[in-house]
Structures are given as C-alpha cells and as structure tokens.
Design an enzyme around this catalytic site. Sequence first.
Site, short mmCIF file in Angstrom:
data_model
loop_
_atom_site.label_atom_id
_atom_site.label_comp_id
_atom_site.label_asym_id
_atom_site.label_seq_id
_atom_site.Cartn_x
_atom_site.Cartn_y
_atom_site.Cartn_z
N ARG A 5 -10.00 0.34 8.61
CA ARG A 5 -9.64 -1.06 8.86
C ARG A 5 -10.70 -1.81 9.64
NH1 ARG A 5 -3.23 -1.94 9.68
NH2 ARG A 5 -2.65 -0.16 8.45
N ARG A 27 11.31 -0.56 10.83
CA ARG A 27 10.20 -0.38 11.77
C ARG A 27 10.28 -1.37 12.92
NH1 ARG A 27 4.81 0.14 8.17
NH2 ARG A 27 4.00 -1.11 9.89
N LYS A 38 0.84 -1.21 0.00
CA LYS A 38 0.00 0.00 0.00
C LYS A 38 0.88 1.26 0.00
CE LYS A 38 -2.11 -1.22 3.84
NZ LYS A 38 -1.42 -2.50 4.10
N ARG A 59 11.72 -5.32 4.81
CA ARG A 59 11.42 -3.91 4.49
C ARG A 59 12.36 -2.95 5.23
NH1 ARG A 59 5.51 -1.85 5.32
NH2 ARG A 59 5.72 -3.04 7.21
N ARG A 114 -0.63 -9.25 13.13
CA ARG A 114 -1.14 -8.24 12.19
C ARG A 114 -2.00 -8.90 11.10
NH1 ARG A 114 4.45 -5.33 11.03
NH2 ARG A 114 3.31 -4.14 9.45
P1 AP5 Z 1 4.82 -1.64 1.79
O1 AP5 Z 1 4.50 -0.79 0.62
O2 AP5 Z 1 5.57 -1.02 2.91
O3 AP5 Z 1 3.49 -2.36 2.33
P2 AP5 Z 1 2.23 -1.81 3.13
O4 AP5 Z 1 1.03 -2.46 2.56
O5 AP5 Z 1 2.26 -0.31 3.15
O6 AP5 Z 1 2.56 -2.45 4.52
P3 AP5 Z 1 2.46 -1.91 6.04
O7 AP5 Z 1 3.18 -2.89 6.89
O8 AP5 Z 1 2.88 -0.48 6.12
O9 AP5 Z 1 0.99 -2.05 6.30
P4 AP5 Z 1 0.39 -2.18 7.66
O10 AP5 Z 1 -1.00 -2.04 7.21
O11 AP5 Z 1 0.66 -3.36 8.48
O12 AP5 Z 1 1.11 -1.05 8.52
P5 AP5 Z 1 0.64 0.40 8.96
O13 AP5 Z 1 1.83 1.25 9.02
O14 AP5 Z 1 -0.52 0.85 8.16
O15 AP5 Z 1 5.60 -2.94 1.24
C1 AP5 Z 1 6.11 -3.92 2.14
C2 AP5 Z 1 7.49 -4.40 1.61
O16 AP5 Z 1 7.28 -5.14 0.39
C3 AP5 Z 1 8.47 -3.26 1.28
O17 AP5 Z 1 9.75 -3.65 1.64
C4 AP5 Z 1 8.33 -3.10 -0.26
O18 AP5 Z 1 9.55 -2.64 -0.86
C5 AP5 Z 1 8.00 -4.53 -0.69
N1 AP5 Z 1 7.12 -4.58 -1.86
C6 AP5 Z 1 6.09 -3.74 -2.15
N2 AP5 Z 1 5.48 -4.11 -3.30
C7 AP5 Z 1 6.14 -5.24 -3.73
C8 AP5 Z 1 5.99 -6.11 -4.85
N3 AP5 Z 1 5.01 -5.93 -5.77
N4 AP5 Z 1 6.83 -7.16 -4.96
C9 AP5 Z 1 7.81 -7.37 -4.04
N5 AP5 Z 1 8.01 -6.58 -2.96
C10 AP5 Z 1 7.19 -5.53 -2.80
O19 AP5 Z 1 0.09 0.09 10.43
C11 AP5 Z 1 0.98 -0.24 11.48
C12 AP5 Z 1 0.17 -0.44 12.77
O20 AP5 Z 1 -0.51 0.79 13.10
C13 AP5 Z 1 -0.96 -1.49 12.67
O21 AP5 Z 1 -0.48 -2.79 12.95
C14 AP5 Z 1 -1.92 -0.97 13.76
O22 AP5 Z 1 -1.45 -1.31 15.04
C15 AP5 Z 1 -1.81 0.55 13.60
N6 AP5 Z 1 -2.80 1.10 12.65
C16 AP5 Z 1 -2.54 1.74 11.47
N7 AP5 Z 1 -3.66 2.12 10.87
C17 AP5 Z 1 -4.69 1.72 11.67
C18 AP5 Z 1 -6.11 1.81 11.57
N8 AP5 Z 1 -6.73 2.39 10.51
N9 AP5 Z 1 -6.84 1.26 12.58
C19 AP5 Z 1 -6.26 0.68 13.67
N10 AP5 Z 1 -4.91 0.56 13.82
C20 AP5 Z 1 -4.14 1.08 12.82
#
Ligand code: AP5
Length: 208
Positions: A89, A155, A14, A123, A166
């Site tokens: 979410r 991270r 994402k 990552r 997660r």
């Molecule tokens: P990346 O682009 O970083 O993936 P992402 O989908 O953004 O993953 P996140 O881990 O950031 O999502 P998340 O939803 O768990 O975390 P968030 O910060 O929102 O890609 C991942 C890796 O793969 C990278 O190394 C990239 O280079 C590689 N890659 C990308 N595309 C690729 C491809 N096509 N092929 C190969 N490799 C590829 O949330 C963190 C925490 O915050 C949550 O656990 C929760 O506790 C809290 N939180 C956040 N939002 C909420 C909410 N709305 N409600 C409640 N809690 C929340």
Amino acid sequence: MSSIVLFGPPGAGKGTQAERITDQTGLPQISTGDMLRAAVKAGTETGSLAKTYMDAGQLVPDEVIIDLIKERITHPDAKDGVMFDGFPRTIPQAEALATITEVSHVIAIEVPDERIVERICGRYSCAGCGSVFHDTFNPVAAEGCDCGEWQEKRRADDNEGTVMSRLNAYHEQTSPLAEWYESAGIFHRIDGDRAIDDITGDILAALQ
Ligand code: AP5
C-alpha cells in the site's frame, strides 16, 4: 514462484474477489488487514500498535507490515506463489515486496469514491469461514452461510467516520503505486462497479 497483487481502494471488492480467485487458482490469499485483525484479537504487541492506526483509518507503519509479510511468505503454502490482498500500500512496501517475491500481475479493482461508503457501511461477514456479504448487494442466504457455522460479524472500522480517512490514505499513499506497476507492464485495470461475477470473469481473463 510468482505472485498476484489485488489492488484498490477500501471496499473495492478485493476480499470478495480474492475468495473466488483462490478457488480458481489455488493461490493462498494473504490479506494484511486479516492478519492485523487476528493480531488485535490475539492481543499481541503488534495488534495493540496496529489497532491505534486501524481505528483512525490510517495505514499501519511499513516496518510492521513488511515484517508480517516476510514471516508469512515462509509458510509452506506460499512456495508456489500467493495472492496479496491489500498489500503493498506504499512505495516502501512495494520496494520490500520486490526483494521478497516476483509479482506477475497487479489487478486494480476500480470503484468511484461515492460508491465506497455504501459498500463499507453495509458489509458483514461470516465469523465461521470469513465469507464477505453486503446488506443490499450481496446478502447471505436466509439459512445463513453454506459453511454451516454462520455467525454475523461486522468490522470495528466499517463506519462512516473512518471511511473518509481510509479513502484519503488510499489516494495519498497507495494510488501512486499504480504508476510504479504500470511502468513494469503488469498492471490490469478492472471496472469494479459491476456485478461480482462479471468482475471475477475479467480478473481470471487478465491472469491468463
Ligand atoms: P470487500 O470485498 O470486503 O472489499 P475490500 O476491497 O476487501 O475492502 P476492505 O475494506 O477489506 O479493504 P481495506 O483495504 O480498507 O481493508 P483491510 O482489511 O485491507 O467488499 C466490500 C463490500 O462490498 C462487501 O460488503 C461486499 O459484499 C460488497 N461488494 C463487493 N464487490 C461488490 C460489487 N461488485 N458490487 C456490489 N457490492 C460489492 O485493511 C484494514 C486496515 O488495516 C487499513 O485501514 C489499515 O489501517 C490496515 N492495513 C491493512 N493492510 C495494510 C498495509 N498493507 N499497510 C498499512 N496498513 C494496512
């Protein structure tokens, strides 16, 4: 004002795609994960509450997230729509969003669970500009990030211990939203287990 939602499991890509779609559409990215990490770093009350949940791989309570979004959406850059990354979410978050702004497209980036662990554990990002990289799939250039302020950052929650929590949170609390948005006719499924450029192309096509 009409907004886009990027939807998918942790590590689906994402953030990677948000950076590219922002370049193409001009819509500002609103990542609740980034906002929470900023609050943790700043040592705010919200940050210390959120950290407990984030470290455990659990979702932060809805009311905390909804308050953050309600405040962020008032910023001038959000007036013509935004791109939500990682929000909503839960059903209550989606219900709250429906009262805040119109959503025109929900882009679901689909990646099988077995690919998620390797994506998350490899990552890293640039502390200077936030660009996301991967040890194997998307490494930074030898001279570092082209923003000129390269500094590697990893991270705290990117480890095998929290990935399963997660993923469970995603399947139990977030994936039911697919049905919610599918019935509204604005849900686009994109195969996220392919080259990054191909995925970007499909997302841009879905947005037209
Ligand atoms: P990346 O682009 O970083 O993936 P992402 O989908 O953004 O993953 P996140 O881990 O950031 O999502 P998340 O939803 O768990 O975390 P968030 O910060 O929102 O890609 C991942 C890796 O793969 C990278 O190394 C990239 O280079 C590689 N890659 C990308 N595309 C690729 C491809 N096509 N092929 C190969 N490799 C590829 O949330 C963190 C925490 O915050 C949550 O656990 C929760 O506790 C809290 N939180 C956040 N939002 C909420 C909410 N709305 N409600 C409640 N809690 C929340």
